[in-house]
Design a protein around this motif. Structure first.
Motif, PDB file in Angstrom:
ATOM      1  N   ALA A 191       0.856  -1.189   0.000  1.00  0.00           N
ATOM      2  CA  ALA A 191       0.000   0.000   0.000  1.00  0.00           C
ATOM      3  C   ALA A 191       0.888   1.234   0.000  1.00  0.00           C
ATOM      4  O   ALA A 191       2.022   1.199   0.488  1.00  0.00           O
ATOM      5  CB  ALA A 191      -0.909   0.001   1.218  1.00  0.00           C
ATOM      6  N   THR A 192       0.357   2.331  -0.542  1.00  0.00           N
ATOM      7  CA  THR A 192       1.150   3.556  -0.674  1.00  0.00           C
ATOM      8  C   THR A 192       0.364   4.777  -0.211  1.00  0.00           C
ATOM      9  O   THR A 192      -0.823   4.920  -0.529  1.00  0.00           O
ATOM     10  CB  THR A 192       1.588   3.768  -2.133  1.00  0.00           C
ATOM     11  N   VAL A 193       1.040   5.649   0.530  1.00  0.00           N
ATOM     12  CA  VAL A 193       0.525   6.982   0.835  1.00  0.00           C
ATOM     13  C   VAL A 193       1.316   7.966  -0.006  1.00  0.00           C
ATOM     14  O   VAL A 193       2.546   8.041   0.101  1.00  0.00           O
ATOM     15  CB  VAL A 193       0.679   7.324   2.334  1.00  0.00           C
ATOM     16  N   GLY A 194       0.595   8.702  -0.854  1.00  0.00           N
ATOM     17  CA  GLY A 194       1.244   9.669  -1.722  1.00  0.00           C
ATOM     18  C   GLY A 194       0.886  11.084  -1.328  1.00  0.00           C
ATOM     19  O   GLY A 194      -0.277  11.408  -1.099  1.00  0.00           O
ATOM     20  N   ALA A 195       1.888  11.957  -1.224  1.00  0.00           N
ATOM     21  CA  ALA A 195       1.697  13.361  -0.884  1.00  0.00           C
ATOM     22  C   ALA A 195       2.751  14.167  -1.637  1.00  0.00           C
ATOM     23  O   ALA A 195       3.723  13.598  -2.153  1.00  0.00           O
ATOM     24  CB  ALA A 195       1.834  13.567   0.625  1.00  0.00           C
ATOM     25  N   PRO A 196       2.583  15.503  -1.716  1.00  0.00           N
ATOM     26  CA  PRO A 196       3.605  16.305  -2.403  1.00  0.00           C
ATOM     27  C   PRO A 196       4.998  16.126  -1.817  1.00  0.00           C
ATOM     28  O   PRO A 196       5.998  16.293  -2.518  1.00  0.00           O
ATOM     29  CB  PRO A 196       3.089  17.739  -2.196  1.00  0.00           C
ATOM     30  N   SER A 197       5.072  15.740  -0.528  1.00  0.00           N
ATOM     31  CA  SER A 197       6.371  15.553   0.116  1.00  0.00           C
ATOM     32  C   SER A 197       7.033  14.238  -0.265  1.00  0.00           C
ATOM     33  O   SER A 197       8.219  14.021   0.031  1.00  0.00           O
ATOM     34  CB  SER A 197       6.216  15.615   1.634  1.00  0.00           C
ATOM     35  N   GLY A 198       6.273  13.330  -0.911  1.00  0.00           N
ATOM     36  CA  GLY A 198       6.853  12.064  -1.329  1.00  0.00           C
ATOM     37  C   GLY A 198       5.914  10.891  -1.139  1.00  0.00           C
ATOM     38  O   GLY A 198       4.740  11.057  -0.775  1.00  0.00           O
ATOM     39  N   LEU A 199       6.418   9.685  -1.401  1.00  0.00           N
ATOM     40  CA  LEU A 199       5.634   8.460  -1.326  1.00  0.00           C
ATOM     41  C   LEU A 199       6.159   7.563  -0.207  1.00  0.00           C
ATOM     42  O   LEU A 199       7.369   7.469   0.009  1.00  0.00           O
ATOM     43  CB  LEU A 199       5.693   7.697  -2.643  1.00  0.00           C
ATOM     44  N   ILE A 200       5.219   6.895   0.484  1.00  0.00           N
ATOM     45  CA  ILE A 200       5.566   5.898   1.489  1.00  0.00           C
ATOM     46  C   ILE A 200       4.861   4.609   1.100  1.00  0.00           C
ATOM     47  O   ILE A 200       3.631   4.585   0.955  1.00  0.00           O
ATOM     48  CB  ILE A 200       5.114   6.324   2.900  1.00  0.00           C
ATOM     49  N   THR A 201       5.607   3.542   0.911  1.00  0.00           N
ATOM     50  CA  THR A 201       5.041   2.255   0.513  1.00  0.00           C
ATOM     51  C   THR A 201       5.429   1.185   1.537  1.00  0.00           C
ATOM     52  O   THR A 201       6.588   1.108   1.939  1.00  0.00           O
ATOM     53  CB  THR A 201       5.528   1.841  -0.882  1.00  0.00           C
ATOM     54  N   GLN A 202       4.440   0.387   1.952  1.00  0.00           N
ATOM     55  CA  GLN A 202       4.687  -0.671   2.928  1.00  0.00           C
ATOM     56  C   GLN A 202       3.914  -1.934   2.555  1.00  0.00           C
ATOM     57  O   GLN A 202       2.851  -1.858   1.924  1.00  0.00           O
ATOM     58  CB  GLN A 202       4.271  -0.234   4.335  1.00  0.00           C
ATOM     59  N   ASN A 203       4.435  -3.072   2.981  1.00  0.00           N
ATOM     60  CA  ASN A 203       3.757  -4.348   2.792  1.00  0.00           C
ATOM     61  C   ASN A 203       2.821  -4.623   3.970  1.00  0.00           C
ATOM     62  O   ASN A 203       3.226  -4.435   5.129  1.00  0.00           O
ATOM     63  CB  ASN A 203       4.768  -5.488   2.702  1.00  0.00           C
ATOM     64  N   PRO A 204       1.603  -5.077   3.724  1.00  0.00           N
ATOM     65  CA  PRO A 204       0.724  -5.465   4.829  1.00  0.00           C
ATOM     66  C   PRO A 204       1.185  -6.787   5.437  1.00  0.00           C
ATOM     67  O   PRO A 204       1.817  -7.605   4.748  1.00  0.00           O
ATOM     68  CB  PRO A 204      -0.640  -5.614   4.155  1.00  0.00           C
ATOM     69  N   PRO A 205       0.864  -7.035   6.707  1.00  0.00           N
ATOM     70  CA  PRO A 205       1.238  -8.318   7.322  1.00  0.00           C
ATOM     71  C   PRO A 205       0.509  -9.470   6.633  1.00  0.00           C
ATOM     72  O   PRO A 205      -0.669  -9.351   6.283  1.00  0.00           O
ATOM     73  CB  PRO A 205       0.755  -8.166   8.775  1.00  0.00           C
TER      74      PRO A 205
END
Length: 294
Positions: free
Chosen positions: A231-245
């Motif tokens: 899953a990814t959180v996208g914002a003007p400051s950048g992207l954060i991507t993580q795998n769910p358990p």
């Protein structure tokens, strides 16, 4: 309850009627299983999850003034939710959602939110009669079960100009109802990979590409999930991507709502962006595995 709510949950409040089989199911399957009726609807699912995370949500919706509606309102109050702002209709029945699930996930579902759609902007009276402060400056979780006209109105309304808007489409079939929030460049959008594709009129292989495309189309922030994939959180400051358990899936209806609520609750309580996403993925995993009680 007279204290001020931490967040408003605007959208569908209804009864979920869910049939679950304990085998793989296909179209036309006729299998043994269990049928349950529980309080549901996107806005209500989010509100119930927020309450489990220690927040105090208020509902903005339409519920019939019928026995099913009275029972639903009572169930909401028992779960610690504010219901004073719910529009109670004398001539519209309480809405319902029906789904069939197998061990391979959702087989089919029908959402009957016609009463909510028919009520229209009557549900927004608390913003106009002084029941809620205006312009509203708190957090608002909004779902796409409202009509496109009403969502367009809310995307541009000065009453919500300063609100922390969090918006979900409710289902892929209603994803394009979120277009006004892209056009108005307002709110955080919570979508799955399919919904992101429908909003962008494209096909994506992963949540990171989808979040990037949503930002380019006007999203202030985009949170994109993809089932058991990253899953990814996208914002003007950048992207954060993580795998769910990794977990064994026992139910799927309401998983996205739980994820959204957990993410909102974490951020309201001051969690950093990466920690908020971790908490949301963990909460959704616990939900689909059956560990979380409804």
């Amino acid at each position: 309850m007279t204290h001020t709510p931490d967040i408003l949950c605007i959208g569908s409040v209804l009864w979920d009627i869910i049939g679950r089989g304990d085998t793989v199911m296909r179209q036309g399957s006729d299998m043994p299983g269990r049928i349950s009726r529980l309080p549901g609807g996107v806005a209500l699912n989010i509100a119930m999850a927020l309450a489990r995370f220690g927040l105090s949500p208020a509902l903005i919706s339409a519920v019939g003034r019928d026995p099913e509606g009275d029972e639903l309102i009572a169930a909401c109050k028992l779960r610690g939710l504010h219901t004073d702002h719910v529009y109670r209709s004398d001539d519209l029945p309480t809405d319902r959602y029906m789904a069939v699930e197998g061990t391979n996930g959702l087989i089919a579902a029908i959402a009957d939110a016609h009463s909510l759609e028919a009520a229209g902007d009557k549900i927004l009276r608390p913003f106009e009669d002084g029941s809620l402060p205006t312009p509203y400056r708190g957090a608002v979780a909004l779902d796409g079960n409202l009509t496109l006209d009403l969502l367009s109105q809310m995307a541009r309304s000065p009453l919500l100009e300063h609100a922390d808007l969090r918006v979900a489409p409710a289902s892929p079939g209603k994803a394009q109802r979120l277009t006004p929030f892209l056009q108005a460049e307002r709110g955080t959008l919570y979508v799955n990979l399919e919904e992101a594709g429908l909003l962008c009129q494209a096909t994506f292989d992963n949540s990171r590409d989808a979040a990037t495309a949503l930002l380019s189309r006007g999203a202030v922030r985009a949170v994109v999930t993809d089932g058991g994939n990253p899953a990814t959180v996208g914002a003007p400051s950048g992207l954060i991507t993580q795998n769910p358990p990794p977990v064994s899936v026992t139910r799927v209806t309401g998983a996205g709502d739980t994820f959204m609520a957990a993410h909102i609750a974490a951020e309201i309580k001051g969690a950093a962006p990466d920690a908020a996403l971790t908490q949301a993925l963990s909460a959704a995993a616990q939900y689909v595995s059956g560990e979380t009680k409804i």
